[in-house]
Motif scaffolding. Structure first.
Motif, PDB file in Angstrom:
ATOM      1  N   PHE A   1       0.814  -1.205   0.000  1.00  0.00           N
ATOM      2  CA  PHE A   1       0.000   0.000   0.000  1.00  0.00           C
ATOM      3  C   PHE A   1       0.851   1.261   0.000  1.00  0.00           C
ATOM      4  O   PHE A   1       0.697   2.124  -0.863  1.00  0.00           O
ATOM      5  N   PHE A   2       1.792   1.387   0.959  1.00  0.00           N
ATOM      6  CA  PHE A   2       2.592   2.609   1.012  1.00  0.00           C
ATOM      7  C   PHE A   2       3.799   2.407   1.912  1.00  0.00           C
ATOM      8  O   PHE A   2       3.822   1.545   2.784  1.00  0.00           O
ATOM      9  N   ASP A   3       4.820   3.223   1.668  1.00  0.00           N
ATOM     10  CA  ASP A   3       6.024   3.248   2.487  1.00  0.00           C
ATOM     11  C   ASP A   3       6.607   4.653   2.390  1.00  0.00           C
ATOM     12  O   ASP A   3       6.977   5.098   1.307  1.00  0.00           O
ATOM     13  N   TYR A   4       6.657   5.354   3.515  1.00  0.00           N
ATOM     14  CA  TYR A   4       7.183   6.723   3.499  1.00  0.00           C
ATOM     15  C   TYR A   4       8.633   6.768   3.028  1.00  0.00           C
ATOM     16  O   TYR A   4       9.051   7.693   2.328  1.00  0.00           O
ATOM     17  N   ALA A   5       9.415   5.729   3.398  1.00  0.00           N
ATOM     18  CA  ALA A   5      10.835   5.729   3.058  1.00  0.00           C
ATOM     19  C   ALA A   5      11.070   5.445   1.585  1.00  0.00           C
ATOM     20  O   ALA A   5      11.994   5.983   0.964  1.00  0.00           O
ATOM     21  N   SER A   6      10.215   4.582   1.002  1.00  0.00           N
ATOM     22  CA  SER A   6      10.382   4.221  -0.407  1.00  0.00           C
ATOM     23  C   SER A   6       9.004   4.107  -1.065  1.00  0.00           C
ATOM     24  O   SER A   6       8.474   3.008  -1.249  1.00  0.00           O
ATOM     25  N   PRO A   7       8.408   5.239  -1.434  1.00  0.00           N
ATOM     26  CA  PRO A   7       7.033   5.220  -1.935  1.00  0.00           C
ATOM     27  C   PRO A   7       6.884   4.853  -3.408  1.00  0.00           C
ATOM     28  O   PRO A   7       5.778   4.573  -3.863  1.00  0.00           O
ATOM     29  N   ASP A   8       7.972   4.832  -4.170  1.00  0.00           N
ATOM     30  CA  ASP A   8       7.877   4.767  -5.633  1.00  0.00           C
ATOM     31  C   ASP A   8       7.087   3.582  -6.158  1.00  0.00           C
ATOM     32  O   ASP A   8       6.271   3.724  -7.066  1.00  0.00           O
ATOM     33  N   ASN A   9       7.326   2.394  -5.618  1.00  0.00           N
ATOM     34  CA  ASN A   9       6.680   1.197  -6.160  1.00  0.00           C
ATOM     35  C   ASN A   9       5.473   0.758  -5.352  1.00  0.00           C
ATOM     36  O   ASN A   9       4.978  -0.355  -5.535  1.00  0.00           O
ATOM     37  N   THR A  10       5.003   1.593  -4.460  1.00  0.00           N
ATOM     38  CA  THR A  10       3.806   1.273  -3.688  1.00  0.00           C
ATOM     39  C   THR A  10       2.567   1.755  -4.435  1.00  0.00           C
ATOM     40  O   THR A  10       2.645   2.608  -5.322  1.00  0.00           O
ATOM     41  N   LEU A  11       1.421   1.216  -4.061  1.00  0.00           N
ATOM     42  CA  LEU A  11       0.192   1.590  -4.761  1.00  0.00           C
ATOM     43  C   LEU A  11      -0.114   3.080  -4.590  1.00  0.00           C
ATOM     44  O   LEU A  11      -0.393   3.779  -5.573  1.00  0.00           O
ATOM     45  N   LEU A  12      -0.046   3.574  -3.357  1.00  0.00           N
ATOM     46  CA  LEU A  12      -0.331   4.992  -3.136  1.00  0.00           C
ATOM     47  C   LEU A  12       0.699   5.873  -3.830  1.00  0.00           C
ATOM     48  O   LEU A  12       0.360   6.933  -4.366  1.00  0.00           O
ATOM     49  N   GLY A  13       1.954   5.418  -3.865  1.00  0.00           N
ATOM     50  CA  GLY A  13       2.993   6.161  -4.566  1.00  0.00           C
ATOM     51  C   GLY A  13       2.719   6.266  -6.057  1.00  0.00           C
ATOM     52  O   GLY A  13       2.908   7.325  -6.672  1.00  0.00           O
ATOM     53  N   ILE A  14       2.249   5.168  -6.656  1.00  0.00           N
ATOM     54  CA  ILE A  14       1.917   5.158  -8.083  1.00  0.00           C
ATOM     55  C   ILE A  14       0.764   6.123  -8.362  1.00  0.00           C
ATOM     56  O   ILE A  14       0.784   6.893  -9.332  1.00  0.00           O
ATOM     57  N   ILE A  15      -0.255   6.090  -7.501  1.00  0.00           N
ATOM     58  CA  ILE A  15      -1.406   6.984  -7.669  1.00  0.00           C
ATOM     59  C   ILE A  15      -0.993   8.445  -7.567  1.00  0.00           C
ATOM     60  O   ILE A  15      -1.353   9.276  -8.401  1.00  0.00           O
ATOM     61  N   MET A  16      -0.195   8.767  -6.558  1.00  0.00           N
ATOM     62  CA  MET A  16       0.174  10.164  -6.327  1.00  0.00           C
ATOM     63  C   MET A  16       1.151  10.689  -7.373  1.00  0.00           C
ATOM     64  O   MET A  16       1.198  11.890  -7.635  1.00  0.00           O
ATOM     65  N   ASP A  17       1.925   9.809  -7.984  1.00  0.00           N
ATOM     66  CA  ASP A  17       2.803  10.233  -9.081  1.00  0.00           C
ATOM     67  C   ASP A  17       1.997  10.788 -10.247  1.00  0.00           C
ATOM     68  O   ASP A  17       2.478  11.630 -11.011  1.00  0.00           O
ATOM     69  N   MET A  18       0.757  10.303 -10.382  1.00  0.00           N
ATOM     70  CA  MET A  18      -0.098  10.763 -11.468  1.00  0.00           C
ATOM     71  C   MET A  18      -0.801  12.078 -11.127  1.00  0.00           C
ATOM     72  O   MET A  18      -1.405  12.696 -12.000  1.00  0.00           O
TER      73      MET A  18
END
Length: 218
Positions: A121-138
């Protein structure tokens, strides 16, 4: 959308601030009238209002700038995305009827497809490949706010074959991870909490002096 109702004064006239798509204020829509809101938690909220082209024979400021995809801030409530207004001209008066959806509606305009995989779902330290990270990149104009600790290392397996971000969030993501997305439209922050967490109780007092027009006790 997140609304702090405890800070609202319903005796004050609502103030609408028109902004461009980037969030830069253009001016106050001082002649807006019939302002009404349909405010919902965990759903898209909306406001409606009308604005005349002329008052006492003088052009109304920012009338021509009230167009679709601009942002309107309802002071003390949040920010909303304007849909294309309808303009009525009967030869005597001209006015625009406007409707705007709470700012998280911007997520509707982005499409996403995800291959069949297991997503953290998410990781503050490494958000890039997490689901929330993918969503927020967009959605670069938004940021991640508070995320419940219990969601950080939660994994789920699914795939998405073309869907808008908002429907993905409200459907697959909230159901799969048992979470709730809170959109703070004033700060453009996305908060996510575990649905099993105990919510903070805040009392609401209803009286004839604030919310109630009539009270009937049986």
């Amino acid at each position: 959308m997140v609304v702090n109702f405890s800070n609202l004064d319903f005796h004050e006239r609502p103030i609408l601030i028109l902004k461009n798509a980037g969030g830069t204020p253009l001016g106050v829509l001082g002649y807006a009238n019939n302002i009404a809101g349909d405010l919902k938690y965990n759903e898209t909220s909306s406001i409606t209002f009308k604005i005349p082209a002329y008052v006492d024979g003088e052009p109304v400021p920012y009338y021509d700038e009230v167009i679709g995809m601009r942002t309107v801030e309802l002071k003390g409530i949040g920010q909303f995305v304007l849909m294309n207004p309808s303009e009525i001209n009967d030869g005597i008066k001209k006015e625009k009827s406007c409707k705007a959806y709470s700012l998280e509606y911007e997520f509707v305009y982005k499409q996403i497809a995800l291959p069949h995989n297991t997503y953290k779902f998410f990781d503050y330290a490494s958000p890039d490949n997490t689901l929330l990270g993918i969503i927020m990149d967009m959605m670069p104009s938004w940021r991640v706010g508070r995320v419940s600790d219990s969601l950080i290392n939660k994994y789920r397996t699914f795939e998405v074959s073309g869907e808008n971000l908002y429907n993905l969030i409200k459907g697959t993501v909230q159901q799969s991870y048992n979470c709730i997305f809170d959109f703070d439209t004033m700060t453009r922050a996305v908060h996510v909490r575990d649905a099993s967490e105990k919510a903070i109780d805040k009392p609401v007092f209803i009286s004839l002096q604030n919310l109630a027009k009539q009270i009937e006790v049986t």
